[in-house]
Write a protein that holds these residues in place. Sequence first.
Motif, PDB file in Angstrom:
ATOM      1  N   GLY A  39       0.811  -1.213   0.000  1.00 38.74           N
ATOM      2  CA  GLY A  39       0.000   0.000   0.000  1.00 38.74           C
ATOM      3  C   GLY A  39       0.840   1.256   0.000  1.00 38.74           C
ATOM      4  O   GLY A  39       0.546   2.229  -0.714  1.00 38.74           O
ATOM      5  N   GLN A  73     -10.879   8.052  -2.816  1.00 36.91           N
ATOM      6  CA  GLN A  73     -11.469   6.903  -2.134  1.00 36.91           C
ATOM      7  C   GLN A  73     -11.137   5.564  -2.810  1.00 36.91           C
ATOM      8  O   GLN A  73     -11.632   4.522  -2.380  1.00 36.91           O
ATOM      9  CB  GLN A  73     -12.994   7.070  -2.080  1.00 36.91           C
ATOM     10  CG  GLN A  73     -13.450   8.297  -1.307  1.00 36.91           C
ATOM     11  CD  GLN A  73     -13.048   8.234   0.157  1.00 36.91           C
ATOM     12  OE1 GLN A  73     -13.338   7.257   0.838  1.00 36.91           O
ATOM     13  NE2 GLN A  73     -12.375   9.267   0.637  1.00 36.91           N
ATOM     14  N   TYR A 131      -8.664   3.860  -2.499  1.00 33.09           N
ATOM     15  CA  TYR A 131      -7.959   2.964  -1.577  1.00 33.09           C
ATOM     16  C   TYR A 131      -8.900   1.949  -0.929  1.00 33.09           C
ATOM     17  O   TYR A 131      -8.478   0.881  -0.469  1.00 33.09           O
ATOM     18  CB  TYR A 131      -7.222   3.778  -0.507  1.00 33.09           C
ATOM     19  CG  TYR A 131      -8.087   4.318   0.608  1.00 33.09           C
ATOM     20  CD1 TYR A 131      -8.180   3.649   1.822  1.00 33.09           C
ATOM     21  CD2 TYR A 131      -8.795   5.508   0.455  1.00 33.09           C
ATOM     22  CE1 TYR A 131      -8.960   4.143   2.861  1.00 33.09           C
ATOM     23  CE2 TYR A 131      -9.581   6.014   1.476  1.00 33.09           C
ATOM     24  CZ  TYR A 131      -9.658   5.328   2.677  1.00 33.09           C
ATOM     25  OH  TYR A 131     -10.437   5.813   3.703  1.00 33.09           O
ATOM     26  N   LEU A 132     -10.205   2.255  -0.913  1.00 27.02           N
ATOM     27  CA  LEU A 132     -11.179   1.357  -0.290  1.00 27.02           C
ATOM     28  C   LEU A 132     -11.354   0.057  -1.063  1.00 27.02           C
ATOM     29  O   LEU A 132     -11.950  -0.896  -0.554  1.00 27.02           O
ATOM     30  CB  LEU A 132     -12.519   2.071  -0.150  1.00 27.02           C
ATOM     31  CG  LEU A 132     -12.522   3.284   0.807  1.00 27.02           C
ATOM     32  CD1 LEU A 132     -13.853   4.023   0.723  1.00 27.02           C
ATOM     33  CD2 LEU A 132     -12.242   2.833   2.242  1.00 27.02           C
ATOM     34  N   ARG A 133     -10.805  -0.022  -2.265  1.00 28.00           N
ATOM     35  CA  ARG A 133     -10.897  -1.251  -3.062  1.00 28.00           C
ATOM     36  C   ARG A 133      -9.943  -2.340  -2.548  1.00 28.00           C
ATOM     37  O   ARG A 133     -10.052  -3.493  -2.944  1.00 28.00           O
ATOM     38  CB  ARG A 133     -10.539  -0.951  -4.524  1.00 28.00           C
ATOM     39  CG  ARG A 133     -11.401   0.098  -5.196  1.00 28.00           C
ATOM     40  CD  ARG A 133     -10.846   0.433  -6.580  1.00 28.00           C
ATOM     41  NE  ARG A 133     -11.595   1.504  -7.229  1.00 28.00           N
ATOM     42  CZ  ARG A 133     -11.244   2.059  -8.386  1.00 28.00           C
ATOM     43  NH1 ARG A 133     -10.156   1.630  -9.016  1.00 28.00           N
ATOM     44  NH2 ARG A 133     -11.975   3.022  -8.915  1.00 28.00           N
ATOM     45  N   TYR A 134      -9.014  -1.952  -1.697  1.00 26.18           N
ATOM     46  CA  TYR A 134      -7.960  -2.868  -1.270  1.00 26.18           C
ATOM     47  C   TYR A 134      -8.261  -3.455   0.104  1.00 26.18           C
ATOM     48  O   TYR A 134      -9.162  -2.997   0.821  1.00 26.18           O
ATOM     49  CB  TYR A 134      -6.622  -2.133  -1.249  1.00 26.18           C
ATOM     50  CG  TYR A 134      -6.151  -1.677  -2.612  1.00 26.18           C
ATOM     51  CD1 TYR A 134      -5.364  -2.500  -3.401  1.00 26.18           C
ATOM     52  CD2 TYR A 134      -6.518  -0.424  -3.111  1.00 26.18           C
ATOM     53  CE1 TYR A 134      -4.927  -2.090  -4.659  1.00 26.18           C
ATOM     54  CE2 TYR A 134      -6.100  -0.010  -4.366  1.00 26.18           C
ATOM     55  CZ  TYR A 134      -5.303  -0.844  -5.130  1.00 26.18           C
ATOM     56  OH  TYR A 134      -4.890  -0.443  -6.375  1.00 26.18           O
ATOM     57  N   SER A 135      -7.467  -4.457   0.481  1.00 27.18           N
ATOM     58  CA  SER A 135      -7.629  -5.082   1.799  1.00 27.18           C
ATOM     59  C   SER A 135      -7.291  -4.076   2.896  1.00 27.18           C
ATOM     60  O   SER A 135      -6.679  -3.036   2.645  1.00 27.18           O
ATOM     61  CB  SER A 135      -6.704  -6.301   1.922  1.00 27.18           C
ATOM     62  OG  SER A 135      -5.340  -5.881   1.952  1.00 27.18           O
ATOM     63  N   GLU A 136      -7.662  -4.414   4.113  1.00 26.43           N
ATOM     64  CA  GLU A 136      -7.517  -3.474   5.227  1.00 26.43           C
ATOM     65  C   GLU A 136      -6.072  -3.020   5.419  1.00 26.43           C
ATOM     66  O   GLU A 136      -5.800  -1.833   5.613  1.00 26.43           O
ATOM     67  CB  GLU A 136      -8.049  -4.110   6.516  1.00 26.43           C
ATOM     68  CG  GLU A 136      -8.018  -3.171   7.704  1.00 26.43           C
ATOM     69  CD  GLU A 136      -8.618  -3.789   8.961  1.00 26.43           C
ATOM     70  OE1 GLU A 136      -8.449  -3.192  10.042  1.00 26.43           O
ATOM     71  OE2 GLU A 136      -9.251  -4.860   8.853  1.00 26.43           O
ATOM     72  N   GLN A 191      -4.918  -0.813   2.596  1.00 26.53           N
ATOM     73  CA  GLN A 191      -5.496   0.510   2.839  1.00 26.53           C
ATOM     74  C   GLN A 191      -4.665   1.287   3.852  1.00 26.53           C
ATOM     75  O   GLN A 191      -4.382   2.473   3.676  1.00 26.53           O
ATOM     76  CB  GLN A 191      -6.927   0.372   3.366  1.00 26.53           C
ATOM     77  CG  GLN A 191      -7.951  -0.086   2.368  1.00 26.53           C
ATOM     78  CD  GLN A 191      -9.348  -0.133   2.985  1.00 26.53           C
ATOM     79  OE1 GLN A 191      -9.675   0.663   3.866  1.00 26.53           O
ATOM     80  NE2 GLN A 191     -10.167  -1.060   2.523  1.00 26.53           N
ATOM     81  N   LYS A 192      -4.272   0.592   4.905  1.00 25.09           N
ATOM     82  CA  LYS A 192      -3.485   1.234   5.957  1.00 25.09           C
ATOM     83  C   LYS A 192      -2.153   1.736   5.405  1.00 25.09           C
ATOM     84  O   LYS A 192      -1.688   2.825   5.762  1.00 25.09           O
ATOM     85  CB  LYS A 192      -3.251   0.228   7.100  1.00 25.09           C
ATOM     86  CG  LYS A 192      -2.695   0.828   8.379  1.00 25.09           C
ATOM     87  CD  LYS A 192      -2.632  -0.230   9.472  1.00 25.09           C
ATOM     88  CE  LYS A 192      -2.009   0.339  10.744  1.00 25.09           C
ATOM     89  NZ  LYS A 192      -1.887  -0.692  11.795  1.00 25.09           N
ATOM     90  N   ILE A 239      -1.596   2.648   2.265  1.00 26.51           N
ATOM     91  CA  ILE A 239      -1.878   3.813   1.423  1.00 26.51           C
ATOM     92  C   ILE A 239      -2.070   5.060   2.284  1.00 26.51           C
ATOM     93  O   ILE A 239      -1.542   6.140   1.972  1.00 26.51           O
ATOM     94  CB  ILE A 239      -3.124   3.549   0.549  1.00 26.51           C
ATOM     95  CG1 ILE A 239      -2.834   2.423  -0.452  1.00 26.51           C
ATOM     96  CG2 ILE A 239      -3.557   4.817  -0.180  1.00 26.51           C
ATOM     97  CD1 ILE A 239      -4.069   1.889  -1.157  1.00 26.51           C
ATOM     98  N   LEU A 240      -2.811   4.913   3.373  1.00 25.27           N
ATOM     99  CA  LEU A 240      -3.018   6.048   4.272  1.00 25.27           C
ATOM    100  C   LEU A 240      -1.719   6.455   4.963  1.00 25.27           C
ATOM    101  O   LEU A 240      -1.488   7.643   5.214  1.00 25.27           O
ATOM    102  CB  LEU A 240      -4.106   5.709   5.293  1.00 25.27           C
ATOM    103  CG  LEU A 240      -5.499   5.489   4.717  1.00 25.27           C
ATOM    104  CD1 LEU A 240      -6.479   5.071   5.809  1.00 25.27           C
ATOM    105  CD2 LEU A 240      -5.999   6.754   4.006  1.00 25.27           C
TER     106      LEU A 240
END
Length: 200
Positions: A19, A29, A31-36, A39-40, A42-43
């Motif tokens: 990520g 948004q 990033y919401l397509r990816y696993s938790e 996502q973390k 990417i953030l």
Amino acid sequence: MNYLAHLYLSGESDEMMLGNFIGDYVKGQQYLRYSEDVQKGILLHRAIDSFTDTHPVVKEAADFFRPAYGRYSGIVTDVIFDHFLAKYWREYSPYTLRQFAKHVHAVLLSNFFQLPNRVKGFLPFLIQHKRLESYAQLDGIQQSLHIMAHRTSLPDHTNEAIAVLERNFAELKELFERFFEELVLHAEQRFDVNILKKVK
């Protein structure tokens, strides 16, 4: 920060590393397509960029490159800071830079179909030319800046950037060390990242 720092700051999580590596290429948004955990990552990438872009020590370092690069001086500073991280890698990690780079390559290749198309496009070049390892050498940084100048709007003042780095090496290294210590703490505390550091 540039690729190497982002990857290092992902800690021991392969999904966060994935990520963090693709963070620039995942907008809004999406990033919401990816696993938790991806996502973390990417953030985390976004948080690293925000922390870096607003940090006074980074602005102080960027001032060295401002005469040649103007508003692009922060981009050059990111690359120069990756040089310091690569050159003094053994002060930050129990792994060699080659071991770390090989692990990164394995993570990215095993998740190839999750990568944005632009990342798929340049990943073979990054692996074949050992870009992460090349940051440890001045000619590697020089090549990176040349490539960026030809593919982006970054001015091609690479020779001047290298000259500035060589003239002010000790001061820029000290600024990097001060900033990176704070950045590591920021990543660890805000995202609960477990960064395996060299035992001193």
